[in-house]
Design an enzyme around this catalytic site. Structure first.
Site, PDB file in Angstrom:
ATOM      1  N   ILE A 105      70.585  49.702 -94.031  1.00  0.00           N
ATOM      2  CA  ILE A 105      68.754  50.391 -94.748  1.00  0.00           C
ATOM      3  C   ILE A 105      67.773  48.951 -95.455  1.00  0.00           C
ATOM      4  CG2 ILE A 105      69.492  51.134 -96.362  1.00  0.00           C
ATOM      5  CD1 ILE A 105      66.904  53.356 -96.073  1.00  0.00           C
ATOM      6  N   CYS A 106      67.392  49.068 -94.741  1.00  0.00           N
ATOM      7  CA  CYS A 106      65.748  47.841 -95.299  1.00  0.00           C
ATOM      8  C   CYS A 106      66.090  46.347 -95.360  1.00  0.00           C
ATOM      9  CB  CYS A 106      65.720  47.956 -97.010  1.00  0.00           C
ATOM     10  SG  CYS A 106      64.347  47.668 -97.882  1.00  0.00           S
ATOM     11  N   HIS A 107      67.149  45.596 -96.118  1.00  0.00           N
ATOM     12  CA  HIS A 107      66.926  44.536 -96.462  1.00  0.00           C
ATOM     13  C   HIS A 107      68.417  44.102 -95.414  1.00  0.00           C
ATOM     14  CE1 HIS A 107      63.007  43.979 -98.500  1.00  0.00           C
ATOM     15  NE2 HIS A 107      63.389  42.406 -98.017  1.00  0.00           N
ATOM     16  N   TRP A 126      63.350  46.359 -92.634  1.00  0.00           N
ATOM     17  CA  TRP A 126      62.106  46.350 -93.654  1.00  0.00           C
ATOM     18  C   TRP A 126      60.952  45.923 -92.893  1.00  0.00           C
ATOM     19  CZ3 TRP A 126      60.226  48.963 -97.376  1.00  0.00           C
ATOM     20  CH2 TRP A 126      58.427  47.441 -98.285  1.00  0.00           C
ATOM     21  N   SER A 158      67.325  51.435 -90.299  1.00  0.00           N
ATOM     22  CA  SER A 158      66.878  52.041 -91.333  1.00  0.00           C
ATOM     23  C   SER A 158      65.269  51.114 -92.098  1.00  0.00           C
ATOM     24  CB  SER A 158      67.132  53.283 -92.280  1.00  0.00           C
ATOM     25  OG  SER A 158      66.047  54.527 -92.398  1.00  0.00           O
TER      26      SER A 158
END
Length: 183
Positions: A105-107, A126, A158
């Site tokens: 998720i994200c970074h 992200w 995500s």
């Protein structure tokens, strides 16, 4: 199922660790905090220090074979530190070699890029990682959750904390499917 949560000693986005962790616990599975150092990790709420969490296993003393899946929480500093740690990168790559599911998720896809496992895969993150993913041979999409199961394993990605509910639901479903497959 035994699920590894890989973090650096500092910089993991707390909610991106604790949300999936609790989902794994609620599903009756065993989350295991794996880090590059022993002791405790320091989580963050964006740029502010948050809680600390005890490390269960240390990279170099544990193998991907002992887990059914891998979760890579984000935070900017967390994957940035992991991607320059050869043992952490190798640990991530091993999940792909074994065909075990990975959720990021994200970074966190920065670590996937360093592990050279995004080529020809479609994933989200992200938005600032869009160019990095494309330069690594992947396709970036702006979606709450992207499930890519056309490679050696299933990759669940995500974008951000606001997507955690969908991320947790998807990773639990995909990890359960994977564990139901015959060995």
């Amino acid at each position: 199922m035994r699920i590894a949560f890989l973090t650096a000693p500092e910089g993991v986005e707390q909610v991106e660790l604790t949300g999936p962790w609790q989902a794994v616990v609620d599903a009756g599975d065993e989350p295991v905090l794996v880090s590059t150092n022993s002791g405790r990790i320091q989580a963050f709420n964006h740029l502010d220090k948050a809680d600390t969490f005890p490390v269960d296993e240390i990279i170099g003393e544990v193998t991907a074979e002992s887990f059914d899946g891998l979760v890579l929480p984000g935070g900017v500093a967390n994957p940035d530190a992991l991607r320059v740690d050869d043992q952490a990168v190798s640990f991530v790559r091993d999940f792909f070699d074994l065909g075990r599911p990975v959720a990021a998720i994200c970074h966190a896809p920065w670590t996937l890029i360093e592990a050279d496992v995004v080529t020809d895969r479609v994933l989200t993150s992200w938005p600032s990682l869009r160019t990095d993913i494309r330069n690594a041979g992947g396709t970036w999409v702006d979606e709450r959750v992207r499930i890519c199961d056309d490679g050696p394993n299933t990759l669940i990605t995500s974008r951000k904390p606001d997507d955690l509910e969908a991320f947790c639901e998807s990773l639990l479903a995909e990890f359960a499917k994977s564990s139901a497959k015959p060995a």
